[in-house]
Motif scaffolding. Sequence first.
Motif: not given
Length: 266
Positions: A106-118, A127-138, A260-263
């Motif tokens: 994702l890049g360091e800034l995007n990883f830090a700001t686009q995901i709230d918790t994981f 517990e749910k259907e799995l999505v390939p990680v390559e679709k994460l950016k979309d 779009l910035l989300r810390f």
Amino acid sequence: MFSDSTAELIITVEGDIKNIVFAEELIAAAPALDHWRFTALKPAMDINNVNITMDGYQFTKDNIFFYSKEQEEYPDEIDLVFVYDGNAENKNAITTGVCIFLDSFLGELNFATQIDTFTVIGKDHTEKELVPVEKLKDFLSWREREFTEKYKSVKRTDVEDEFSILRAQLDNERPLIACMNLPLLQFDAKASYPWISVIKAHYNGDHNDGLPEKEDFEKLSDIEDKAVEELKEAGYLYIGRESADNVKESFLQEKTSDRLLRFSRK
């Protein structure tokens, strides 16, 4: 090497969000040198080139998946579960490996700001259907568009603010005077971003116990009024202000925004 003739120096904050601004300022002050490229924060990479090996584990696009967890009370939260398809007994190792993989993908800034918790789990606990990680950016782009389109025109109803005057004493026995918009404690919506903006002004109050003299007080109030008026139009909530020890601070929180910035709150 960035290219055959250019070396690249990347300054990373190792996931420490509060240091992002310092990395950016450091690179902004870097000199222009032939055959060198200076970059703040690790940039995103082509997922096909991201292959992490550590502690006997391998992390690639073929063994990392994800799915989203919905939070009814916080529908705008991006809460993801990353799933490692392999031996997941060493939870710390697979969590670290997945984080490094996402940092690169994702890049360091995007990883830090686009995901709230994981969270990171093994495939046996999904517990749910799995999505390939390559679709994460979309997925993240879609969630950001949804968030912006939903809230870009939403603003707080313009009602009369009510302020309470508070007084305290600093350790150096100088007074602190605060004026706070206490009804915001009952605000019926959630602010868009989890930080407070501070406008800080320095003055000389040495002859008034650290508080501003009348002339400075009027100038500072005029500056604050104009700044608050503009920022409230942009969707900021005015929390209040405090003056003490030759410094006046005004506090605002951003309720809605087109940005779009989300810390992250990881």
